[in-house]
Design an enzyme around this catalytic site. Sequence first.
Site, PDB file in Angstrom:
ATOM      1  CG  ASN A  46      -6.570  -1.065   1.306  1.00 17.71           C
ATOM      2  OD1 ASN A  46      -5.941  -0.589   0.361  1.00 17.71           O
ATOM      3  ND2 ASN A  46      -5.983  -1.608   2.364  1.00 17.71           N
TER       4      ASN A  46
ATOM      5  CB  CYS B 189      -0.945  -0.016   1.193  1.00 17.46           C
ATOM      6  SG  CYS B 189      -2.009  -1.464   1.215  1.00 17.46           S
TER       7      CYS B 189
ATOM      8  CG  HIS C  80      -3.268   3.301   2.302  1.00 23.15           C
ATOM      9  ND1 HIS C  80      -3.875   2.970   1.113  1.00 23.15           N
ATOM     10  CD2 HIS C  80      -3.092   2.128   2.979  1.00 23.15           C
ATOM     11  CE1 HIS C  80      -4.059   1.659   1.072  1.00 23.15           C
ATOM     12  NE2 HIS C  80      -3.601   1.137   2.188  1.00 23.15           N
TER      13      HIS C  80
END
Length: 332
Positions: free
Chosen positions: A289, A116, A259
């Site tokens: 996500n 990520c 994020h």
Amino acid sequence: MNGSITAALRGTGCSVPDRVVPNDWFTSHVETSDEWIRTRTGICERRFVGPNETAGTLAVTASRNALAAAGLTADDLDMIVCATVTPDHMCPSTACVVQAALGCRTIPAMHLSVACTGFLYALSVADQFIRTRSVRHVLVIGADVLSRTIDLTDRNSCILFGDGAGAVVLSATDARGHGIRSVKLFADGSAGSIGADKLIHLPAKVTLQQPPPERQRNHIWLNGREVFKFAVRRMIELTQDAIDECQRLGVEIKLLIPHQVNQRIIDAALEQTGFPADRVMVNLANYGNTSGASVPIALDEAIRGGRAKVGDTILLVAFGGGLTWGSVILTL
Ligand SMILES: CC(C)(COP(=O)(O)OP(=O)(O)OC[C@H]1O[C@@H](n2cnc3c(N)ncnc32)[C@H](O)[C@@H]1OP(=O)(O)O)[C@@H](O)C(=O)NCCC(=O)NCCS
């Protein structure tokens, strides 16, 4: 350009699959509810790829959109860096897939595997090549299709992820006070596990000779509770550090783009740092996500939606598998 050179954001783009998967869809697979997912994560729906879509196909569309926004063509590009943990192939890289589809010259192209935090690492690579005057225009992409890795019997993880791609074009500039002002990157492989158990784990199809028996399928697995604590801690550190850095630079952070994992992670970090919630870009409700794609999709939406304008200083913050984490301060 004889003075110092920085990497300026010239255009952004993104691409998500058409298929919308609402929270209720998971109730036919695991014991969960729309209410649990909304209140514990902030996610309402996400996008999943269809059979003919990949991280590569999404990356190509996002890249075309970024090039159009930048007013450049594929021929202008000097390099491609793509962050992904769900590449179409181990080889050729997803960056080469994009290069071929766009019809670029024989410019260097690579993909990076940093989960990520990948897009921030990719921005940093591009920034370094630009600062040393090796290249002028770099296409930087974050693209992932984690729907291809989810275990639909594991309610702890399957509800969290979505698919997408975001891309930016970074270009050399000698305009003072513009472009990437600061990059901080970190990794701690030893903190990525408790004993033999990785906090976030996506098995390698090809290289691992003997995966643990329970992980023989190609599923993502995570220790959500531990990752949650790590994410809050790192987001607080990175945000506080960037606030201090911006004070030194004499600029104000107009927008924080974190994020997109869990609204409660963002809220906890804002509470600790005192950073105002109305200056945070959150689109997690719509996409979940999307790993390496999460920051560049949010960045593209912030710019197209008018939340970030030329002259604004924005802070990108990410954290994830590895464990890895980092921040980028950028003036548009
Ligand atoms: C995964 C996450 C949403 C779980 O939320 P949480 O509030 O920490 O929940 P917990 O893990 O403490 O579990 C609480 C209970 O909810 C249950 N639960 C977990 N997922 C559920 C779901 N989808 N639906 C209903 N109940 C669920 C658990 O089984 C547990 O039940 P128990 O108390 O009977 O054992 C949260 O920890 C998170 O967002 N972590 C980070 C995610 C991540 O790793 N992202 C990838 C890397 S950036």
